[in-house]
Design a protein around this motif. Sequence first.
Motif, short mmCIF file in Angstrom:
data_model
loop_
_atom_site.label_atom_id
_atom_site.label_comp_id
_atom_site.label_asym_id
_atom_site.label_seq_id
_atom_site.Cartn_x
_atom_site.Cartn_y
_atom_site.Cartn_z
N THR A 1 0.84 -1.20 0.00
CA THR A 1 0.00 0.00 0.00
C THR A 1 0.87 1.25 0.00
O THR A 1 0.61 2.22 -0.73
CB THR A 1 -0.93 0.01 1.23
N CYS A 2 1.93 1.23 0.80
CA CYS A 2 2.87 2.35 0.86
C CYS A 2 3.46 2.65 -0.51
O CYS A 2 3.47 3.79 -0.98
CB CYS A 2 3.98 2.03 1.86
N ASP A 3 3.95 1.62 -1.18
CA ASP A 3 4.70 1.82 -2.42
C ASP A 3 3.82 2.13 -3.61
O ASP A 3 4.26 2.78 -4.56
CB ASP A 3 5.56 0.59 -2.72
N GLN A 4 2.58 1.66 -3.59
CA GLN A 4 1.70 1.92 -4.73
C GLN A 4 0.97 3.25 -4.61
O GLN A 4 0.31 3.67 -5.55
CB GLN A 4 0.71 0.76 -4.90
N MET A 5 1.11 3.91 -3.48
CA MET A 5 0.52 5.23 -3.33
C MET A 5 1.50 6.28 -3.84
O MET A 5 2.60 6.44 -3.30
CB MET A 5 0.18 5.49 -1.85
N SER A 6 1.11 6.95 -4.91
CA SER A 6 2.01 7.94 -5.53
C SER A 6 1.18 9.08 -6.12
O SER A 6 0.87 9.09 -7.31
CB SER A 6 2.84 7.27 -6.63
N PRO A 7 0.80 10.05 -5.30
CA PRO A 7 -0.03 11.16 -5.78
C PRO A 7 0.62 11.93 -6.93
O PRO A 7 1.74 12.43 -6.80
CB PRO A 7 -0.17 12.05 -4.53
#
Length: 230
Positions: free
Chosen positions: A102-108
């Motif tokens: 979840t951390c790595d796929q979150m990219s605003p």
Amino acid sequence: MITDEIKRELFRRRDEKYCSFQSRLIPTIDKNTIIGVRTPELRKMAKEMARREDLGEFLEILPHEYFEENQLHGFLVSGIGDYNRCREETCRFLPYVDNWATCDQMSPKVFKKNRPSLLDDIRRWIACGQTYTVRFSIKMLMEHFLEEDFDTAYLEMASGVRSGEYYINMMTAWYFATALAKQYEKTLPFIEERRLDVWTHNKAIQKSVESRRITPGQKAYLKSLKVLAK
């Protein structure tokens, strides 16, 4: 409620074999919280949900019950076009992020055009002590500050992180390996001077040596800088 509707849809898209595979990739969370929905399906759902007027109800209900709900949340926040709202939702969600995926796929996307403001948040996030918030802050340094606006001060920020957390140290190693690929001459002193802890130092070298963006000569020199285990 939108949350009940989302859960029904997630279970409708469930893939049992993928669920088993995914649970092995993310050992830090309870496998019973993984439904088993593939990432392309989640991205498709996020696109469909982004147009809903009741989306705010889903974003406000934290923590979520399932891993895929967190994934959806991350994708939805990443797609918000207004910087202030995106920043607000990111800050609200980060304390609930409990895994590397979840951390790595979150990219605003909107962060790229607001780097000065983002940097203030990165400084705060990197010092907060929460594993995945710290990991996210280093990821943002890697994504947005290794080309335009690069400054060795950002290398200082990342090298100053000291943690016993594997997922923080792995991201730091990934950051320095990428920095070596993009800013080799300015990053190299941090490796030569052993500015990282031993595990992260060696992992950064390993990942650099595996990279196609590092020349054979650079790889040979980096290998010579590896710290031997005592």
